[in-house]
Design a protein around this motif. Structure first.
Motif, PDB file in Angstrom:
ATOM      1  N   SER A 183      75.873  39.597  39.357  1.00 36.86           N
ATOM      2  CA  SER A 183      75.812  41.014  39.184  1.00 36.86           C
ATOM      3  C   SER A 183      76.590  41.342  37.224  1.00 36.86           C
ATOM      4  CB  SER A 183      76.438  42.043  39.723  1.00 36.86           C
ATOM      5  OG  SER A 183      76.105  41.763  41.106  1.00 36.86           O
ATOM      6  N   TYR A 184      77.000  40.851  36.507  1.00 36.36           N
ATOM      7  CA  TYR A 184      77.641  41.457  35.957  1.00 36.36           C
ATOM      8  C   TYR A 184      77.679  39.884  34.559  1.00 36.36           C
ATOM      9  CZ  TYR A 184      80.405  44.046  39.278  1.00 36.36           C
ATOM     10  OH  TYR A 184      80.595  44.397  40.321  1.00 36.36           O
ATOM     11  N   ASP A 185      77.173  41.273  33.084  1.00 33.81           N
ATOM     12  CA  ASP A 185      77.062  40.290  32.196  1.00 33.81           C
ATOM     13  C   ASP A 185      78.247  40.676  31.403  1.00 33.81           C
ATOM     14  OD1 ASP A 185      76.003  38.950  30.241  1.00 33.81           O
ATOM     15  OD2 ASP A 185      74.922  40.627  29.020  1.00 33.81           O
ATOM     16  N   ILE A 186      79.044  39.611  30.991  1.00 31.99           N
ATOM     17  CA  ILE A 186      80.211  39.767  30.263  1.00 31.99           C
ATOM     18  C   ILE A 186      80.552  39.088  28.834  1.00 31.99           C
ATOM     19  CG2 ILE A 186      82.972  39.189  30.553  1.00 31.99           C
ATOM     20  CD1 ILE A 186      82.627  39.969  33.545  1.00 31.99           C
ATOM     21  N   ASP A 187      80.758  39.641  28.417  1.00 35.41           N
ATOM     22  CA  ASP A 187      80.725  38.453  26.967  1.00 35.41           C
ATOM     23  C   ASP A 187      82.755  39.559  26.481  1.00 35.41           C
ATOM     24  OD1 ASP A 187      80.924  37.812  23.774  1.00 35.41           O
ATOM     25  OD2 ASP A 187      79.000  39.016  23.556  1.00 35.41           O
ATOM     26  N   LEU A 188      82.936  38.054  26.503  1.00 31.76           N
ATOM     27  CA  LEU A 188      84.848  38.535  25.469  1.00 31.76           C
ATOM     28  C   LEU A 188      84.700  37.449  24.525  1.00 31.76           C
ATOM     29  CD1 LEU A 188      86.103  36.635  28.957  1.00 31.76           C
ATOM     30  CD2 LEU A 188      85.972  38.642  28.114  1.00 31.76           C
ATOM     31  N   LYS A 189      83.419  37.777  23.349  1.00 35.60           N
ATOM     32  CA  LYS A 189      83.987  37.301  22.390  1.00 35.60           C
ATOM     33  C   LYS A 189      85.009  36.142  22.259  1.00 35.60           C
ATOM     34  CE  LYS A 189      80.880  40.931  21.043  1.00 35.60           C
ATOM     35  NZ  LYS A 189      80.111  40.215  20.403  1.00 35.60           N
ATOM     36  N   GLU A 190      84.633  35.022  22.775  1.00 35.48           N
ATOM     37  CA  GLU A 190      85.775  34.276  23.270  1.00 35.48           C
ATOM     38  C   GLU A 190      85.931  33.087  21.744  1.00 35.48           C
ATOM     39  OE1 GLU A 190      84.664  31.622  26.227  1.00 35.48           O
ATOM     40  OE2 GLU A 190      83.024  32.942  26.820  1.00 35.48           O
ATOM     41  N   GLU A 191      84.884  33.426  20.440  1.00 38.13           N
ATOM     42  CA  GLU A 191      85.036  32.902  19.747  1.00 38.13           C
ATOM     43  C   GLU A 191      85.790  33.793  19.295  1.00 38.13           C
ATOM     44  OE1 GLU A 191      82.356  36.541  18.894  1.00 38.13           O
ATOM     45  OE2 GLU A 191      82.877  34.870  20.483  1.00 38.13           O
ATOM     46  N   VAL A 192      86.177  34.977  19.524  1.00 36.52           N
ATOM     47  CA  VAL A 192      88.348  35.239  18.828  1.00 36.52           C
ATOM     48  C   VAL A 192      89.089  35.360  19.667  1.00 36.52           C
ATOM     49  CG1 VAL A 192      88.757  37.899  17.934  1.00 36.52           C
ATOM     50  CG2 VAL A 192      86.057  37.121  17.717  1.00 36.52           C
ATOM     51  N   THR A 193      88.643  35.691  21.125  1.00 39.95           N
ATOM     52  CA  THR A 193      89.765  35.979  22.142  1.00 39.95           C
ATOM     53  C   THR A 193      89.841  34.590  22.789  1.00 39.95           C
ATOM     54  OG1 THR A 193      88.443  35.766  23.610  1.00 39.95           O
ATOM     55  CG2 THR A 193      89.492  38.059  23.057  1.00 39.95           C
ATOM     56  N   GLN A 194      89.457  33.119  22.592  1.00 43.38           N
ATOM     57  CA  GLN A 194      89.299  32.335  23.464  1.00 43.38           C
ATOM     58  C   GLN A 194      89.728  32.006  24.350  1.00 43.38           C
ATOM     59  OE1 GLN A 194      91.749  29.333  20.453  1.00 43.38           O
ATOM     60  NE2 GLN A 194      91.904  30.873  19.392  1.00 43.38           N
ATOM     61  N   TRP A 195      89.327  33.313  25.348  1.00 45.23           N
ATOM     62  CA  TRP A 195      89.345  33.664  26.715  1.00 45.23           C
ATOM     63  C   TRP A 195      88.516  32.689  27.290  1.00 45.23           C
ATOM     64  CZ3 TRP A 195      90.069  39.188  26.910  1.00 45.23           C
ATOM     65  CH2 TRP A 195      91.393  39.822  26.189  1.00 45.23           C
ATOM     66  N   PRO A 196      88.311  31.805  28.705  1.00 45.33           N
ATOM     67  CA  PRO A 196      87.317  31.282  29.121  1.00 45.33           C
ATOM     68  C   PRO A 196      87.010  32.337  29.668  1.00 45.33           C
ATOM     69  CG  PRO A 196      89.361  30.603  30.102  1.00 45.33           C
ATOM     70  CD  PRO A 196      89.684  31.574  28.480  1.00 45.33           C
ATOM     71  N   LEU A 197      85.847  32.510  30.386  1.00 48.39           N
ATOM     72  CA  LEU A 197      84.903  33.018  30.779  1.00 48.39           C
ATOM     73  C   LEU A 197      85.202  32.468  32.521  1.00 48.39           C
ATOM     74  CD1 LEU A 197      83.616  34.842  31.566  1.00 48.39           C
ATOM     75  CD2 LEU A 197      80.837  33.657  31.519  1.00 48.39           C
ATOM     76  N   ASN A 198      85.675  31.920  32.920  1.00 49.84           N
ATOM     77  CA  ASN A 198      85.741  31.250  34.241  1.00 49.84           C
ATOM     78  C   ASN A 198      86.488  31.609  34.670  1.00 49.84           C
ATOM     79  OD1 ASN A 198      87.010  29.683  32.626  1.00 49.84           O
ATOM     80  ND2 ASN A 198      86.391  28.333  34.295  1.00 49.84           N
ATOM     81  N   ALA A 199      87.733  31.844  34.186  1.00 48.41           N
ATOM     82  CA  ALA A 199      89.225  31.922  34.536  1.00 48.41           C
ATOM     83  C   ALA A 199      89.320  34.047  34.423  1.00 48.41           C
ATOM     84  CB  ALA A 199      90.458  31.731  33.863  1.00 48.41           C
ATOM     85  N   PHE A 200      88.813  34.172  33.906  1.00 46.14           N
ATOM     86  CA  PHE A 200      88.700  36.309  33.674  1.00 46.14           C
ATOM     87  C   PHE A 200      87.876  36.659  34.664  1.00 46.14           C
ATOM     88  CE2 PHE A 200      86.853  39.963  32.752  1.00 46.14           C
ATOM     89  CZ  PHE A 200      88.083  40.828  31.962  1.00 46.14           C
ATOM     90  N   ARG A 201      86.589  35.369  35.294  1.00 47.74           N
ATOM     91  CA  ARG A 201      85.820  35.653  36.337  1.00 47.74           C
ATOM     92  C   ARG A 201      86.816  36.108  37.499  1.00 47.74           C
ATOM     93  NH1 ARG A 201      80.052  34.506  34.814  1.00 47.74           N
ATOM     94  NH2 ARG A 201      81.201  32.030  35.394  1.00 47.74           N
ATOM     95  N   LEU A 202      86.761  34.808  37.758  1.00 49.99           N
ATOM     96  CA  LEU A 202      87.874  34.490  38.567  1.00 49.99           C
ATOM     97  C   LEU A 202      88.721  35.365  39.144  1.00 49.99           C
ATOM     98  CD1 LEU A 202      88.026  32.210  41.295  1.00 49.99           C
ATOM     99  CD2 LEU A 202      89.632  30.877  39.785  1.00 49.99           C
ATOM    100  N   ASN A 203      89.821  35.651  37.924  1.00 54.03           N
ATOM    101  CA  ASN A 203      91.505  36.557  38.618  1.00 54.03           C
ATOM    102  C   ASN A 203      90.920  37.780  38.468  1.00 54.03           C
ATOM    103  OD1 ASN A 203      93.022  34.002  38.354  1.00 54.03           O
ATOM    104  ND2 ASN A 203      93.071  33.938  35.827  1.00 54.03           N
ATOM    105  N   THR A 204      89.681  38.246  38.080  1.00 56.28           N
ATOM    106  CA  THR A 204      89.417  39.493  37.717  1.00 56.28           C
ATOM    107  C   THR A 204      88.848  39.792  39.339  1.00 56.28           C
ATOM    108  OG1 THR A 204      89.759  39.446  34.966  1.00 56.28           O
ATOM    109  CG2 THR A 204      88.469  41.621  36.870  1.00 56.28           C
ATOM    110  N   LEU A 205      87.507  38.982  38.727  1.00 57.46           N
ATOM    111  CA  LEU A 205      87.194  40.268  40.350  1.00 57.46           C
ATOM    112  C   LEU A 205      86.823  39.292  41.993  1.00 57.46           C
ATOM    113  CD1 LEU A 205      83.142  39.057  38.518  1.00 57.46           C
ATOM    114  CD2 LEU A 205      84.645  41.620  39.082  1.00 57.46           C
ATOM    115  N   ILE A 206      87.427  38.413  41.418  1.00 58.96           N
ATOM    116  CA  ILE A 206      87.982  37.405  43.559  1.00 58.96           C
ATOM    117  C   ILE A 206      89.688  37.834  43.334  1.00 58.96           C
ATOM    118  CG2 ILE A 206      87.901  35.419  44.827  1.00 58.96           C
ATOM    119  CD1 ILE A 206      84.865  36.307  43.056  1.00 58.96           C
TER     120      ILE A 206
END
Length: 328
Positions: A43-66
């Motif tokens: 449902s969500y299109d998330i752009d974490l600017k990983e080249e800057v933040t270095q945040w892994p998308l899988n960990a962000f979605r799991l901890n935030t949404l689930i």
């Protein structure tokens, strides 16, 4: 077989896993939980600017949404990390004011350019102030995620799948035969096999007739074919309820004739309301983080929840439009 990260977290936090006896087929429950999580992510299109933040998308979605507990913390002048948190102090409106994480000490970032992945031998807790050096990302106002919905739905789907498989197996059992001994049993079985292969006339020894009743008695009290239809409809209803809760359009299953777009989207207001609450919460969190850092992370909806007039529905309820129906 090694368990993945999601499986381990589900087991630790809510007891969903193959080692727990919870009244359902556990492997099937884990299977459904994984795919239900993917539907939420879609449902969500998330752009974490990983080249800057270095945040892994899988960990962000799991901890935030689930799991519903995720925050960004400023660990030095250049870096923010994301991690689950605990609340150490509330403000007067019962919102988190001070939060804590298990802090990774500064020597992990010694090169001054990127975040190191190595963990220190010992962890210490550090406190951060929300709105200053910490930003909370929340899907719901009560700081929980979709995990309770995933748990209940995956348990129900696993139980329904088990019942459906049982009904399919029982559908192959049509008659009960009576025999006095093993020889008679084998003769009756072979005669039944010949009849089910399509032979128009099967002749057997008349002495095989039992003293009472018919030779072959149908299981009249057990109608697996009718039960299977009900179970499949129930499963579709459970899945549609889940899709509605997470904000994905789904077809009206109460009508089997030709459906129009209004009937298919009869729950559209509820669908959009559920999804937009989560989206609005996360959008405010993203905006707050961008205001503090200027990095520019973003979140958008993959689906259009406003204009539904373009949806075209063909006979049978299948969508011919470009809007997802949420079907499995």
């Amino acid at each position: 077989m090694a368990k993945n990260y999601i499986e381990k977290q589900l087991e630790l936090s809510h007891g969903i896993g193959s080692t727990n006896v919870r009244g359902q087929t556990n492997i099937a429950t884990m299977y459904h939980a994984r795919y239900l999580i993917n539907k939420i992510y879609s449902s969500y299109d998330i752009d974490l600017k990983e080249e800057v933040t270095q945040w892994p998308l899988n960990a962000f979605r799991l901890n935030t949404l689930i799991f519903g507990k995720n925050a960004a913390f400023k660990v030095d002048s250049k870096h923010w990390i994301i991690a689950p948190f605990s609340i150490s102090q509330w403000d007067i409106y019962r919102n988190p004011y001070k939060i804590k994480i298990a802090y990774i000490n500064s020597n992990v970032y010694s090169d001054g350019e990127s975040i190191k992945t190595a963990m220190p031998a010992e962890w210490t807790y550090k406190e951060f102030t929300v709105g200053e050096d910490a930003v909370i990302f929340k899907a719901f106002d009560y700081f929980e995620g979709y995990l309770d919905l995933i748990k209940n739905t995956s348990n129900t789907l696993a139980n329904l799948d088990k019942a459906i498989n049982t009904a399919i197996t029982n559908n192959n059992v049509n008659f009960l035969a009576f025999a006095k001994n093993q020889g008679e049993a084998n003769t009756i079985k072979k005669a039944y096999e010949r009849a089910t292969r399509g032979e128009p006339l099967v002749v057997i020894n008349k002495e095989l007739s039992p003293e009472e009743g018919n030779l072959l008695n149908a299981f009249a009290s057990n109608n697996p074919a009718a039960m299977l239809d009900k179970l499949l409809a129930a499963r579709r209803g459970v899945m549609n309820n889940f899709l509605t809760e997470i904000g994905i359009n789904n077809a009206n299953i109460d009508k089997k004739e030709r459906l129009n777009s209004m009937e298919v989207n009869s729950n559209s207001e509820e669908v959009s309301a559920n999804c937009c609450v989560v989206y609005d919460n996360l959008k405010r969190c993203f905006d707050e983080f961008n205001k503090l850092t200027g990095i520019g992370i973003s979140i958008d909806l993959h689906y259009d929840y406003e204009d539904k007039d373009e949806l075209i529905v063909k006979e049978g309820g299948e969508s011919d439009g470009n809007k997802p129906m949420g079907n499995e």
